[in-house]
Design an enzyme around this catalytic site. Sequence first.
Site, short mmCIF file in Angstrom:
data_model
loop_
_atom_site.label_atom_id
_atom_site.label_comp_id
_atom_site.label_asym_id
_atom_site.label_seq_id
_atom_site.Cartn_x
_atom_site.Cartn_y
_atom_site.Cartn_z
N HIS A 393 3.04 84.89 -7.48
CA HIS A 393 4.35 84.52 -9.46
C HIS A 393 5.60 85.05 -9.18
O HIS A 393 6.26 85.19 -10.31
CB HIS A 393 3.19 86.28 -9.86
CG HIS A 393 3.51 85.96 -10.99
ND1 HIS A 393 4.09 87.35 -11.91
CD2 HIS A 393 3.54 85.44 -12.02
CE1 HIS A 393 4.24 86.82 -13.37
NE2 HIS A 393 3.39 86.31 -13.71
N HIS A 817 8.79 86.62 -22.19
CA HIS A 817 8.72 86.49 -21.09
C HIS A 817 8.82 87.25 -19.84
O HIS A 817 8.92 87.24 -19.39
CB HIS A 817 7.89 85.36 -20.61
CG HIS A 817 6.85 84.75 -19.45
ND1 HIS A 817 7.99 84.62 -18.38
CD2 HIS A 817 6.66 84.99 -19.36
CE1 HIS A 817 6.78 84.59 -17.64
NE2 HIS A 817 5.81 84.87 -18.16
#
Length: 997
Positions: A393, A817
């Site tokens: 990630h 985000h």
Amino acid sequence: MAAAPPPQQHGHPHTSGGLGYFHLRLVGPAPALLLLRSDRLYSLSPSRRRGHRLRLLLDRPRRPHARGFLLSTSGCALWLTHRFYGDGAPSVSGRPLRARTPAELAVGDEVSVLWRGARYGLVVERFVLCGGGGCGAAEGAGSFGEGLVVRAESLRKRLRAISESEDPLSFLRDSSCLGNGGADAGVKEMRQDGAGDLCPGNSAHPASDQNLPKDDCNLGEGKLEYRPDVAKGVGADTELCQGSKGCGDDNEDQTGCSIGNGKQHHNEGCYSDGSTFFLNRLVGIGSLSDTLAEPHTGVTLPQLLHPIESLVRVFAATFTSDISWFLDYCKIPRYLPVTVACHNKERCWSASSENRMEAPFESHPNLLLVYPRFPEEIAFGKDRKKQGVACHHPKLIVLQREDSMRVVVTSANLVPRQWHLITNTVWWQDFPRRTSLDYAALFSAAEKQKSDFAAQLALFVASMVHEVPSQAYWINEIAKYDFEGAGGYLIASIPGIHARPPPYLESNYFLSEKHVLHTQSAHRIFVGSVQTSVVGISHRFNMPSDAGSQLRALSAFLGKCRENMHGTTEVILKRSTNIPADANAVSVLVADLDKFSEEGSVQLGFLPREVAKWVAPLSDSGFFNFSGFIYPREALEAAFGVTNTKVQLLLYVSKGPEFSRISELMCDQHFPPLCSLIASLKQCLGLWRLEEVLSNIKWPETLETDFIYSASSIGTSINPQFIASFASAAGKRPDQDFDSQESDPEWGCWTAKHELKKPSLSLLFPTIDRVKMGVCGIQLCRNLLSLPEKTWQRLRSTGIFHDAIPQPYARIGHPMHVKVAQRRFESRPGGHSFGWTYCGSHNFSPAAWGQLLSPPSKANPTEARAAPSGPRLHICNYELGIILISPPPGGKSKHASESGHRIDGISLPFVVPPPRYKGSDRPATRLAMREAVAEACVLQSNDVVDLTDDTDEDVPDEDDEQEVELSDCSQQEKEEEKIYAETLWGQVDSSQSQGKD
């Protein structure tokens, strides 16, 4: 908002010189919002299987007798003709309509029809005029609707032109970002002041669409339909502006457009000293009219890579990726070496190193995709090894040039919409080249240098590429640059179950290329430690005929050994160069260390093959020394067959006799072993790394003004215990602790008890109402935001949830985000502010930061002996972030550049202080977004969206970890390790028997 109704022009259609859009709200089974252009002909047909479907017709219907509505628009007039007879005839606001007789509709009119027992209909909500002309004015110059629908229409035409092109890539490359000719040219020339929305100066003539296929004009497919709460979404790896402040029609000053890459004005570079972070530049924000709204419009990906011609090589790490877009958008030369580490839910779990790399593009032969491995120990136990929850990630970009290396830490993945439509943070800094390589900087713990940036960067890159030998050279490249002036500290998370690095232990023997073992040198410089194991014990002490005598000798040696304060004892590592099966084999011997002789020792086993293959060459070269320690009781129980768990071996690493000449002696063949060593060294990660960085400063609790964390994903297993662990690692301490004694291990620490009494931080997450009003709509956020309903229900009474309102104002309505945390202090009201700020890829979850595991219970001796003493940290994800520190006035800090940091100079991407949720507020949980989509009945490709799925991405949710029992992680020897050890033992026994003969 109400709109003025268009003038009633009964008898003939009204013609206007401007382009407009009618907003129709379907009622009944599919209450979606639809847009109709004012120069088109439509039919509305009810369908039991698909609900209402609105189709644009460029000619008369093929089936003139088909039952349905015919809607014709001209200027500001909307006319309805129907073919229903009898009881099924429609009505307008309660007035029946005659079949085949056109009736004009006005704003507020409701059309209703009963069909097959279901009530269908529509309401004319408003009319928006986007050109000159005087009818049907929109409700305000700042309205989103005018520009957005025009931009969506232009984008639709441009996408069709791309798809019909024989060579779409060349079409994109040769055309401008804003489209060519026709209506697009008129659209892009004018901007409405202040709103950032485009309106055409001239009407878009219908002739521009005369040759378009009918099916491509189906509004049910999301081509023209727009509404903030029902805008269509797309997958993570595709780019579609979907009616937001789009890129298809922005003016030529606008950057960051994803459709084409002509005049994008990315030929300027960007600079940062590393003391703050920036935001990415959004499409539709940043033109001259928006300067007051957002003075610093942000940075684009091509700007970060500029000048592309001087790049030597590129390394990137990402979660989702659109590699084709990245190569084309940033104009990556085909010859440039590019390595991209990315997530793949199958490949990252594969045991085969060949399956974890890929070269997908013949046009870019130097591009390699790497899929970093997830260790099996983080899986769900023996029966579900391939179903562990883990994500690769991070969002990292390393740009190497001859004179500098740029490190970029961002929250944006390598997909277009995250750089163009969604707010993300971007931190970067350039580091100068050294005059000579400095390998010591890769092991800064040994040197106690000002900055450990190089060591942390090397560790993280090595963890992703150490199983890909062709990429190990990155470690050597990092050693060429000077990172001591770094503006912050890297915070890395790497999957695994981690124990704290043990302190250095004095050792008497170390591994040598020669058979003679040397005693400890007087000034050994400790580099670090590696957690590994001894393989082949069960085979050695169960198979040979003399197993009994070997067991007695082993018991005697271990019985007389001296255990240190950690319960371990030193063993002897020996290079076994006479074993044909593995030239790198390393034997583990147990002996009386006071009077050692090889004849008077017992061989316990071997180092695992994967460890020996880098230990042996680094030892043989003299670059590093290796010493070993084991837990005696573990070894005895494994030898006697009491347990089949691994016997742990702590490998201590120090600088070897040739380390001072490593720059001269280092060859290409040494890169993979060095990379594996760096990846294997025990380091503080996740929560422990956060604590390591922030524990050097005493933060005054009474002066705290804010402690906030904004994330796009909040983990399933978030609870007061995890929040307290995070707060404690971040330096949070109770003012006065009367509940515990000083002898209590938790004394002075922020615990779950403190968290329940007084929450430590504010958790920022957008409300469902805010998501509904966003310009990109719910569909985009369904693939972006993640908060399980049960987490919200568990924590709603704590009062820690606050609304995430984007800042600056121009970004309101755009999804965020970001993963940003800040703890702020103020010496006095209006006085000096200080504290720390984090930005990067870590969402607020145990999967990202790590979950603390308690030491094994003494009630289970087997489990207690199978795991190291002390707490362990279970991390699921690869993550990377940066911490920027502004220390208290007069406070001492080991980081020289921190003295110039000002926390006031860091602009957060959200409003502070964030407003606390009101009683009626609800976060945009997955359930809340599914319910909102169901309520709006969003149609996608003429079908109702499948509401049973949380996301349409073909990747796992970023932080959808589950609460699992972690103590059952397998500690047993792997089958391949057993085969390796048995092969070595067979050749050792054979050589010994031949020697006796």
